[in-house]
Write a protein that holds these residues in place. Structure first.
Motif, PDB file in Angstrom:
ATOM      1  N   ALA A  42       0.813  -1.211   0.000  1.00 27.72           N
ATOM      2  CA  ALA A  42       0.000   0.000   0.000  1.00 27.72           C
ATOM      3  C   ALA A  42       0.848   1.264   0.000  1.00 27.72           C
ATOM      4  O   ALA A  42       0.315   2.366  -0.100  1.00 27.72           O
ATOM      5  N   ARG A  43       2.155   1.153   0.155  1.00 23.10           N
ATOM      6  CA  ARG A  43       3.117   2.265   0.122  1.00 23.10           C
ATOM      7  C   ARG A  43       2.731   3.405   1.084  1.00 23.10           C
ATOM      8  O   ARG A  43       2.581   4.552   0.695  1.00 23.10           O
ATOM      9  N   PRO A  44       2.590   3.074   2.384  1.00 21.98           N
ATOM     10  CA  PRO A  44       2.150   4.120   3.313  1.00 21.98           C
ATOM     11  C   PRO A  44       3.243   5.139   3.605  1.00 21.98           C
ATOM     12  O   PRO A  44       4.427   4.815   3.664  1.00 21.98           O
ATOM     13  N   ASP A  45       2.807   6.361   3.844  1.00 24.45           N
ATOM     14  CA  ASP A  45       3.693   7.427   4.298  1.00 24.45           C
ATOM     15  C   ASP A  45       3.736   7.508   5.819  1.00 24.45           C
ATOM     16  O   ASP A  45       4.610   8.167   6.381  1.00 24.45           O
ATOM     17  N   ALA A  46       2.785   6.857   6.484  1.00 23.00           N
ATOM     18  CA  ALA A  46       2.740   6.838   7.945  1.00 23.00           C
ATOM     19  C   ALA A  46       1.998   5.591   8.398  1.00 23.00           C
ATOM     20  O   ALA A  46       1.126   5.080   7.691  1.00 23.00           O
ATOM     21  N   LEU A  47       2.355   5.114   9.595  1.00 17.02           N
ATOM     22  CA  LEU A  47       1.628   4.035  10.260  1.00 17.02           C
ATOM     23  C   LEU A  47       0.922   4.626  11.473  1.00 17.02           C
ATOM     24  O   LEU A  47       1.559   5.294  12.302  1.00 17.02           O
ATOM     25  N   LEU A  48      -0.363   4.390  11.604  1.00 16.88           N
ATOM     26  CA  LEU A  48      -1.102   4.771  12.798  1.00 16.88           C
ATOM     27  C   LEU A  48      -1.428   3.488  13.548  1.00 16.88           C
ATOM     28  O   LEU A  48      -2.157   2.638  13.031  1.00 16.88           O
ATOM     29  N   GLY A  86      14.797   1.949  21.553  1.00 15.34           N
ATOM     30  CA  GLY A  86      15.407   2.997  20.749  1.00 15.34           C
ATOM     31  C   GLY A  86      14.371   3.988  20.273  1.00 15.34           C
ATOM     32  O   GLY A  86      13.170   3.835  20.532  1.00 15.34           O
ATOM     33  N   PRO A  87      14.802   5.019  19.580  1.00 21.88           N
ATOM     34  CA  PRO A  87      13.864   6.045  19.111  1.00 21.88           C
ATOM     35  C   PRO A  87      13.017   5.539  17.945  1.00 21.88           C
ATOM     36  O   PRO A  87      13.446   4.704  17.151  1.00 21.88           O
ATOM     37  N   MET A  88      11.800   6.053  17.858  1.00 20.78           N
ATOM     38  CA  MET A  88      10.906   5.823  16.730  1.00 20.78           C
ATOM     39  C   MET A  88      10.488   7.184  16.194  1.00 20.78           C
ATOM     40  O   MET A  88      10.045   8.039  16.957  1.00 20.78           O
ATOM     41  N   ASP A 129       7.629  -2.758   9.814  1.00 24.61           N
ATOM     42  CA  ASP A 129       8.660  -1.857   9.295  1.00 24.61           C
ATOM     43  C   ASP A 129       9.940  -2.034  10.113  1.00 24.61           C
ATOM     44  O   ASP A 129      10.325  -1.166  10.888  1.00 24.61           O
ATOM     45  N   PRO A 130      10.611  -3.186   9.957  1.00 27.97           N
ATOM     46  CA  PRO A 130      11.776  -3.472  10.798  1.00 27.97           C
ATOM     47  C   PRO A 130      12.895  -2.457  10.648  1.00 27.97           C
ATOM     48  O   PRO A 130      13.681  -2.265  11.580  1.00 27.97           O
ATOM     49  N   ALA A 131      12.988  -1.789   9.525  1.00 24.93           N
ATOM     50  CA  ALA A 131      14.031  -0.780   9.331  1.00 24.93           C
ATOM     51  C   ALA A 131      13.665   0.555   9.961  1.00 24.93           C
ATOM     52  O   ALA A 131      14.508   1.452  10.055  1.00 24.93           O
ATOM     53  N   GLY A 132      12.418   0.715  10.383  1.00 25.35           N
ATOM     54  CA  GLY A 132      12.003   1.952  11.045  1.00 25.35           C
ATOM     55  C   GLY A 132      11.972   3.159  10.136  1.00 25.35           C
ATOM     56  O   GLY A 132      12.217   4.281  10.578  1.00 25.35           O
ATOM     57  N   ARG A 133      11.622   2.962   8.881  1.00 24.36           N
ATOM     58  CA  ARG A 133      11.627   4.079   7.926  1.00 24.36           C
ATOM     59  C   ARG A 133      10.331   4.882   7.925  1.00 24.36           C
ATOM     60  O   ARG A 133      10.301   6.024   7.473  1.00 24.36           O
ATOM     61  N   ILE A 134       9.237   4.280   8.390  1.00 23.61           N
ATOM     62  CA  ILE A 134       7.922   4.916   8.277  1.00 23.61           C
ATOM     63  C   ILE A 134       7.574   5.579   9.608  1.00 23.61           C
ATOM     64  O   ILE A 134       7.578   4.914  10.651  1.00 23.61           O
ATOM     65  N   PRO A 135       7.262   6.869   9.627  1.00 31.49           N
ATOM     66  CA  PRO A 135       6.895   7.522  10.890  1.00 31.49           C
ATOM     67  C   PRO A 135       5.589   6.968  11.446  1.00 31.49           C
ATOM     68  O   PRO A 135       4.726   6.493  10.706  1.00 31.49           O
TER      69      PRO A 135
END
Length: 271
Positions: A42-48, A86-88, A129-135
């Motif tokens: 779905a190519r999300p720009d954010a995860l809620l 760690g930070p998200m 998102d294991p790489a933590g790329r999506i806010p």
């Protein structure tokens, strides 16, 4: 403009990340992987992510019925094997917009900045998102301490979250439900030698049946304090799923994985 483009629901069992690392082709990794593929597609720009708090972010001195975190996050703040804290990255602008929108629609969410979150947020975020790329936007709903919000209130909350996303500039958003349906953790239904149990797998199966329906009406009607009381100490986590379904009535069920006897399921929705 923003759009809810996909949704997923999953358990947040703290040992599951380590189980998946130890057996990357096993059933736990595979079931989460199906949802990761759906969300990635779905190519999300954010995860809620909607979850209950386990008295980690909040304590008994202050238990909000609803909270929205509007800054960056840190977590997991509790012990999750294999996941160092760690930070998200937080989706701050979207979070603040959702908070303002909810207040304008007669909700009264608590708001926090720089929150520490626990496995309820950290586990689904890592699997998706294991790489933590999506806010991330973290939304907490009280799922543990009575009185809980009503099922209908949770559906309406989801509807208003979708409205907030549509009036934002957030782009594409995936909405995630975090939690189980029947689970006893540290409660009276456990013996001295057990840490957890599934008190009412029949209720979990009923929830799964209702989640395959096009509307939330039957599930909303079926959830009562008595039913949740018999389904375990954390059975209120089903309310996080109702929030997500309220936000995703325009999506179709694309994936459902449930094994008889389980207290949870893995589900995905998309266009």
């Amino acid at each position: 403009m923003g759009e809810v483009v996909a949704a997923a629901g999953m358990p947040h069992t703290p040992v599951f990340p380590q189980v998946a690392m130890d057996a990357p082709r096993g059933p736990v990794a595979r079931r989460y992987g199906v949802l990761r593929d759906l969300v990635e597609g779905a190519r999300p720009d954010a995860l809620l992510i909607v979850s209950g708090d386990h008295f980690t972010t909040y304590g008994l001195d202050a238990v909000p019925t609803l909270a929205v975190h509007v800054g960056d996050l840190t977590g997991p703040a509790d012990a999750v094997p294999g996941l160092p804290s760690g930070p998200m990255a937080g989706a701050g602008e979207l979070s603040r917009h959702i908070h303002r929108h909810l207040v304008s629609r007669d909700f009264d969410p608590a708001v926090s900045i720089g929150a520490q979150v626990d496995h309820g947020i950290a586990v689904p975020r890592w699997f998706l998102d294991p790489a933590g790329r999506i806010p991330v936007v973290a939304v907490h709903v009280n799922t543990l301490l009575a009185p809980l919000p009503s099922p209908r209130r949770c559906v309406r909350l989801g509807e208003e979250i979708r409205s907030a996303i549509r009036t934002s500039g957030a782009g594409r958003v995936a909405v995630i439900a975090s939690g189980s349906f029947s689970l006893e953790v540290g409660g009276p239904a456990l013996g001295h030698d057990r840490l957890w149990a599934v008190p009412d797998p029949g209720w979990a199966a009923t929830v799964v049946d209702h989640l395959t329906a096009a509307t939330t009406d039957e599930l909303t009607a079926a959830i009562t304090p008595e039913v949740l009381g018999g389904a375990g100490t954390v059975a209120g986590e089903v309310l996080a799923w109702l929030v997500v379904r309220g936000a995703t009535s325009h999506l179709r069920l694309a994936s459902m994985s449930y094994y008889q006897g389980e207290g949870h399921a893995f589900a995905g929705w998309n266009h």
